[in-house]
Design an enzyme around this catalytic site. Structure first.
Site, short mmCIF file in Angstrom:
data_model
loop_
_atom_site.label_atom_id
_atom_site.label_comp_id
_atom_site.label_asym_id
_atom_site.label_seq_id
_atom_site.Cartn_x
_atom_site.Cartn_y
_atom_site.Cartn_z
N PHE A 93 -13.36 -4.95 1.34
CA PHE A 93 -14.45 -4.16 0.77
C PHE A 93 -15.76 -4.37 1.56
O PHE A 93 -16.83 -4.55 0.98
CB PHE A 93 -14.70 -4.51 -0.71
CG PHE A 93 -13.59 -4.16 -1.66
CD1 PHE A 93 -12.59 -3.27 -1.28
CD2 PHE A 93 -13.55 -4.70 -2.94
CE1 PHE A 93 -11.55 -2.93 -2.17
CE2 PHE A 93 -12.53 -4.37 -3.83
CZ PHE A 93 -11.53 -3.48 -3.45
N PRO A 94 -15.70 -4.31 2.91
CA PRO A 94 -16.94 -4.49 3.69
C PRO A 94 -17.98 -3.42 3.39
O PRO A 94 -19.18 -3.65 3.57
CB PRO A 94 -16.46 -4.41 5.15
CG PRO A 94 -15.19 -3.60 5.07
CD PRO A 94 -14.54 -3.99 3.77
N GLY A 96 -18.00 -1.94 0.34
CA GLY A 96 -18.06 -1.85 -1.12
C GLY A 96 -16.75 -1.39 -1.74
O GLY A 96 -16.63 -1.34 -2.96
N TYR A 137 0.87 -1.18 0.00
CA TYR A 137 0.00 0.00 0.00
C TYR A 137 0.91 1.23 0.00
O TYR A 137 1.63 1.48 0.96
CB TYR A 137 -0.93 0.02 1.23
CG TYR A 137 -1.96 -1.08 1.25
CD1 TYR A 137 -2.37 -1.72 0.09
CD2 TYR A 137 -2.52 -1.51 2.45
CE1 TYR A 137 -3.33 -2.73 0.12
CE2 TYR A 137 -3.47 -2.52 2.49
CZ TYR A 137 -3.87 -3.13 1.32
OH TYR A 137 -4.80 -4.12 1.37
N PRO A 161 -18.34 2.59 -2.82
CA PRO A 161 -19.12 2.30 -1.61
C PRO A 161 -20.57 1.90 -1.92
O PRO A 161 -21.18 2.38 -2.88
CB PRO A 161 -19.01 3.58 -0.80
CG PRO A 161 -17.67 4.15 -1.20
CD PRO A 161 -17.54 3.81 -2.67
N LEU A 162 -21.10 1.00 -1.12
CA LEU A 162 -22.44 0.42 -1.32
C LEU A 162 -23.50 1.49 -1.51
O LEU A 162 -23.52 2.48 -0.77
CB LEU A 162 -22.82 -0.43 -0.10
CG LEU A 162 -21.98 -1.67 0.16
CD1 LEU A 162 -22.27 -2.23 1.56
CD2 LEU A 162 -22.27 -2.72 -0.91
#
Ligand SMILES: NC(=O)c1ccc[n+]([C@@H]2O[C@H](COP(=O)([O-])OP(=O)(O)OC[C@H]3O[C@@H](n4cnc5c(N)ncnc54)[C@H](OP(=O)(O)O)[C@@H]3O)[C@@H](O)[C@H]2O)c1
Length: 289
Positions: A213-214, A216, A62, A220-221
């Site tokens: 990706f909890p 998204g 990263y 994002p969701l």
């Protein structure tokens, strides 16, 4: 103070809070270069630990290197109960891609890079992340060779526990025949439930399932159903998405990523949000639409 969803013991030995923190968002745009706001990145990490978070997910690729550097600056010397989980198996290319880096030399170098840049003598948990030369996954390959390299580094004392990422049930079984696996890190969230069976298998076998990706991830969701459920509960949609994951499985550990102090506070508070049966039933409709 919140108990952050209680604790789960990685490998029966390393207790971590079920609500953790994923550090990837601390790199600059495209997960490249230094944080866009260095002071806030340091503050987010310190605030997470001050709030009781004991599980931080990272990788030396990263940035590359910049996220581990900011973790070390913010938190070293690490409190005894804080556990850093890193991953190897990819590298960053000049065009900001994520090609596989699974040779023995690349994996060994990556473990040493993590040790040096985090300022540690041994890494608590190292995930082997599978992908192909272009960074694509899942990839139908045997992980015996790369996982064997990490198992040897574990025998040498450089790694305490091993995990796997981007794997199928078959690849998980292959890894477990070589060395114990304490966690699986695959994509999973309200809208991506392809790993449902693996989530259940991990819970049954005492292995942590750590969805990346909890929320998204890079997109994002977004869901009208989610917005409606959040409004009924007086919570934010992201809090409901995280609470749903925590309620989904007892071995689910969360590492939502954020570069924002406000979002961090919201995310940690989601550990105290109980979702009633009618909300769970509504949220179940998201995955099948
Ligand atoms: N194994 C793998 O291959 C792999 C792949 C990807 C990620 N990971 C790990 O998984 C962790 C989590 O994944 P992720 O960070 O990519 O995705 P994520 O947690 O699903 O979502 C992060 C995104 O959501 C935003 N966000 C976070 N909290 C929010 C909130 N309360 N309200 C609104 N927006 C919010 C973040 O922006 P702000 O910064 O503005 O909050 C960011 O854009 C990473 O940090 C990394 O450690 C692993």
């Amino acid at each position: 103070m919140s108990d952050l969803g209680g604790t789960f013991s990685l490998g029966g030995e390393l207790p971590v809070t079920r609500m953790g923190y994923g550090a990837m968002q601390l790199a600059g745009p495209g997960v490249w270069g230094p944080p866009k706001d260095h002071g806030t990145a340091v503050a987010v990490l310190r605030a997470a630990v001050e709030a009781g978070v004991t599980h931080i997910d990272t990788s030396d690729y990263y940035g590359p290197h910049t996220v581990n550097a900011v973790i070390k600056e913010a938190l070293h010397p690490y409190p005894e109960d804080v556990h850093l989980v890193t991953k190897v198996g990819a590298r960053r290319s000049e065009d900001k891609g994520w090609p596989a880096a699974l040779s023995a030399d690349e994996l060994t170098q990556a473990v040493h890079d993590n040790l040096r840049n985090l300022g540690l003598d041994a890494l608590d948990v190292v995930n082997l992340r599978l992908s192909d030369a272009t960074g694509g996954y899942p990839v139908a390959m045997s992980l015996a060779e790369p996982f064997g390299v990490l198992a040897e580094l574990r025998e040498k004392g450089l790694i305490r526990h091993l995990g796997v990422s981007h794997v199928t049930a078959e690849q998980l079984a292959e890894a477990r025949a070589i060395a114990p696996v304490v966690c699986v890190q695959n994509q999973y969230n309200l809208a991506h439930r392809e790993n449902d069976a693996l989530v259940d298998q991990c819970a049954a076998e005492g292995i942590a399932f750590v969805p990346y990706f909890p929320l998204g991830g890079f997109s994002p969701l977004q869901s009208g159903i989610l917005d409606d459920c959040a409004a009924r509960l007086g919570a934010t949609p992201m809090q409901v998405a995280l609470a749903w994951l925590l309620q989904r499985s007892t071995s689910m550990l969360l590492i939502p990523g954020t570069s924002s102090l406000e979002h961090l506070r919201h995310n940690l508070a989601a550990a105290d949000l109980a979702l009633p049966a009618d909300v769970l039933a509504d949220l179940d409709r998201i995955g099948v639409i």
